[in-house]
Write a protein that holds these residues in place. Structure first.
Motif, PDB file in Angstrom:
ATOM      1  N   THR A   5       0.853  -1.178   0.000  1.00 23.53           N
ATOM      2  CA  THR A   5       0.000   0.000   0.000  1.00 23.53           C
ATOM      3  C   THR A   5       0.889   1.229   0.000  1.00 23.53           C
ATOM      4  N   GLN A   6       0.723   2.080  -0.999  1.00 23.37           N
ATOM      5  CA  GLN A   6       1.514   3.304  -1.066  1.00 23.37           C
ATOM      6  C   GLN A   6       0.961   4.312  -0.066  1.00 23.37           C
ATOM      7  N   LEU A   7       1.848   4.854   0.745  1.00 25.89           N
ATOM      8  CA  LEU A   7       1.468   5.893   1.696  1.00 25.89           C
ATOM      9  C   LEU A   7       1.556   7.253   1.012  1.00 25.89           C
ATOM     10  N   ASP A   8       0.772   8.184   1.470  1.00 27.32           N
ATOM     11  CA  ASP A   8       0.745   9.522   0.890  1.00 27.32           C
ATOM     12  C   ASP A   8       1.815  10.391   1.553  1.00 27.32           C
ATOM     13  N   ALA A   9       3.067   9.977   1.395  1.00 25.03           N
ATOM     14  CA  ALA A   9       4.185  10.612   2.092  1.00 25.03           C
ATOM     15  C   ALA A   9       4.557  11.942   1.460  1.00 25.03           C
ATOM     16  N   GLY A  10       4.921  12.882   2.310  1.00 24.90           N
ATOM     17  CA  GLY A  10       5.415  14.176   1.870  1.00 24.90           C
ATOM     18  C   GLY A  10       6.744  14.468   2.531  1.00 24.90           C
ATOM     19  N   ASP A  11       7.210  15.670   2.384  1.00 22.51           N
ATOM     20  CA  ASP A  11       8.465  16.085   2.995  1.00 22.51           C
ATOM     21  C   ASP A  11       8.286  16.204   4.509  1.00 22.51           C
ATOM     22  N   ASP A  12       9.231  15.683   5.283  1.00 21.64           N
ATOM     23  CA  ASP A  12       9.186  15.718   6.752  1.00 21.64           C
ATOM     24  C   ASP A  12       7.825  15.245   7.274  1.00 21.64           C
ATOM     25  N   TRP A  13       7.358  14.144   6.747  1.00 22.10           N
ATOM     26  CA  TRP A  13       6.017  13.627   6.984  1.00 22.10           C
ATOM     27  C   TRP A  13       6.053  12.429   7.915  1.00 22.10           C
ATOM     28  N   LEU A  14       5.084  12.352   8.827  1.00 27.65           N
ATOM     29  CA  LEU A  14       4.926  11.213   9.719  1.00 27.65           C
ATOM     30  C   LEU A  14       3.525  10.665   9.508  1.00 27.65           C
ATOM     31  N   SER A  15       3.426   9.382   9.188  1.00 29.33           N
ATOM     32  CA  SER A  15       2.141   8.770   8.839  1.00 29.33           C
ATOM     33  C   SER A  15       1.195   8.707  10.028  1.00 29.33           C
ATOM     34  N   PRO A  16      -0.087   8.523   9.723  1.00 23.89           N
ATOM     35  CA  PRO A  16      -1.006   8.096  10.784  1.00 23.89           C
ATOM     36  C   PRO A  16      -0.596   6.690  11.221  1.00 23.89           C
ATOM     37  N   TRP A  17      -1.220   6.176  12.256  1.00 22.68           N
ATOM     38  CA  TRP A  17      -0.912   4.830  12.730  1.00 22.68           C
ATOM     39  C   TRP A  17      -1.202   3.812  11.648  1.00 22.68           C
ATOM     40  N   GLU A  75       7.439  14.117  -5.040  1.00 24.42           N
ATOM     41  CA  GLU A  75       7.225  14.070  -6.478  1.00 24.42           C
ATOM     42  C   GLU A  75       7.910  12.891  -7.153  1.00 24.42           C
ATOM     43  N   ILE A  76       8.914  12.322  -6.520  1.00 19.54           N
ATOM     44  CA  ILE A  76       9.627  11.179  -7.084  1.00 19.54           C
ATOM     45  C   ILE A  76       9.762  10.141  -5.982  1.00 19.54           C
ATOM     46  N   GLY A  77       9.632   8.879  -6.352  1.00 19.51           N
ATOM     47  CA  GLY A  77       9.750   7.814  -5.375  1.00 19.51           C
ATOM     48  C   GLY A  77       8.481   7.672  -4.559  1.00 19.51           C
ATOM     49  N   ALA A  78       8.483   6.705  -3.635  1.00 17.52           N
ATOM     50  CA  ALA A  78       7.297   6.448  -2.824  1.00 17.52           C
ATOM     51  C   ALA A  78       7.669   5.643  -1.582  1.00 17.52           C
ATOM     52  N   VAL A  79       6.762   5.664  -0.612  1.00 19.82           N
ATOM     53  CA  VAL A  79       6.892   4.871   0.605  1.00 19.82           C
ATOM     54  C   VAL A  79       5.705   3.907   0.638  1.00 19.82           C
ATOM     55  N   TYR A  80       6.011   2.624   0.886  1.00 18.90           N
ATOM     56  CA  TYR A  80       4.991   1.580   0.878  1.00 18.90           C
ATOM     57  C   TYR A  80       5.031   0.796   2.180  1.00 18.90           C
ATOM     58  N   VAL A  94      11.125   3.579  -1.728  1.00 19.82           N
ATOM     59  CA  VAL A  94      11.559   3.161  -3.055  1.00 19.82           C
ATOM     60  C   VAL A  94      11.923   4.365  -3.913  1.00 19.82           C
ATOM     61  N   ASP A  95      13.197   4.443  -4.298  1.00 18.72           N
ATOM     62  CA  ASP A  95      13.684   5.465  -5.217  1.00 18.72           C
ATOM     63  C   ASP A  95      13.341   6.886  -4.760  1.00 18.72           C
ATOM     64  N   VAL A  96      13.474   7.132  -3.454  1.00 18.48           N
ATOM     65  CA  VAL A  96      13.154   8.454  -2.909  1.00 18.48           C
ATOM     66  C   VAL A  96      14.382   9.367  -2.978  1.00 18.48           C
ATOM     67  N   PRO A  97      14.165  10.622  -3.375  1.00 15.20           N
ATOM     68  CA  PRO A  97      15.303  11.530  -3.534  1.00 15.20           C
ATOM     69  C   PRO A  97      15.680  12.257  -2.253  1.00 15.20           C
ATOM     70  N   ARG A  98      16.916  12.669  -2.203  1.00 15.61           N
ATOM     71  CA  ARG A  98      17.378  13.566  -1.146  1.00 15.61           C
ATOM     72  C   ARG A  98      16.642  14.881  -1.316  1.00 15.61           C
ATOM     73  N   TYR A  99      16.291  15.530  -0.236  1.00 17.31           N
ATOM     74  CA  TYR A  99      15.598  16.809  -0.315  1.00 17.31           C
ATOM     75  C   TYR A  99      16.424  17.786  -1.154  1.00 17.31           C
ATOM     76  N   GLY A 100      15.792  18.374  -2.150  1.00 22.80           N
ATOM     77  CA  GLY A 100      16.448  19.389  -2.964  1.00 22.80           C
ATOM     78  C   GLY A 100      17.349  18.857  -4.070  1.00 22.80           C
ATOM     79  N   ASN A 101      17.435  17.520  -4.240  1.00 28.45           N
ATOM     80  CA  ASN A 101      18.294  16.983  -5.293  1.00 28.45           C
ATOM     81  C   ASN A 101      17.727  15.659  -5.802  1.00 28.45           C
ATOM     82  N   ALA A 102      16.916  15.731  -6.854  1.00 33.08           N
ATOM     83  CA  ALA A 102      16.246  14.545  -7.401  1.00 33.08           C
ATOM     84  C   ALA A 102      17.220  13.560  -8.049  1.00 33.08           C
TER      85      ALA A 102
END
Length: 179
Positions: A5-17, A75-80, A94-102
């Protein structure tokens, strides 16, 4: 990622439980849920945000620091996440970029087993040499844990796996073989 399941991750983001699907023993506590941070860590306790590297809250942190540094999957990569509801729960970045450098991307995962063991596995590290990354774990009361890799260049490679055994008396690091 194909069955997770792909999470709706953002920058400096902490998921719900997120439900683990079974009872996971971590030191003297048992947990049925986790929160996942986009910056490469997982916590079993309630921390307020997904700050860079470590949770902000003072005091003990029941957490797994899989590959913590400032990464941004907006915008690139994802958290599952994925669970078989019996004995395995996986979080994959998966394939997540460093902040500020894709152009600098990382792939890694955290695997929880119902016997209390944890594995960290690392995939391709494109343009990332580990000089900003932290790997470790901490017990619920803050009295036990380990910093396995702390901002050390060239320690995290594609194929690296780290196993944290139960009852947390052993820690094994496997280096990828060249050739």
């Amino acid at each position: 990622s194909e069955i997770g399941t792909q999470l709706d991750a953002g920058d400096d983001w902490l998921s719900p439980w997120q439900d683990i699907g079974f009872v996971f023993p971590w030191y003297t506590e048992e947990y049925e849920q986790v929160r996942v941070c986009s910056n490469g860590w997982v916590t079993f306790q309630d921390y307020g945000n997904g700050r860079y590297n470590w949770p902000d809250e003072p005091g003990p942190v029941a957490a797994l620091f899989v590959n913590t540094f400032d990464i941004d999957p907006r915008e690139i990569g994802a958290v599952y996440i994925w669970t078989n509801e019996e004995d395995t729960f996986i979080v994959s970045w998966v394939d997540v970029p460093r902040y500020g450098n894709a152009d600098h991307r990382t792939t890694f995962q955290c695997i929880l087993k119902n016997d209390g063991t944890v594995a960290y596995q690392y995939g391709p590290q494109e343009g990332i040499n580990g000089a900003e990354q932290n790997v470790g774990f901490e017990s619920p009361n803050g009295e036990r844990g380990a910093s396995i890799i702390s901002e050390e260049a060239n320690r995290i490679d594609d194929g690296l796996a780290i196993s944290i055994g139960s009852p947390w008396t052993s820690l094994t690091r496997w280096e990828p073989k060249n050739g």
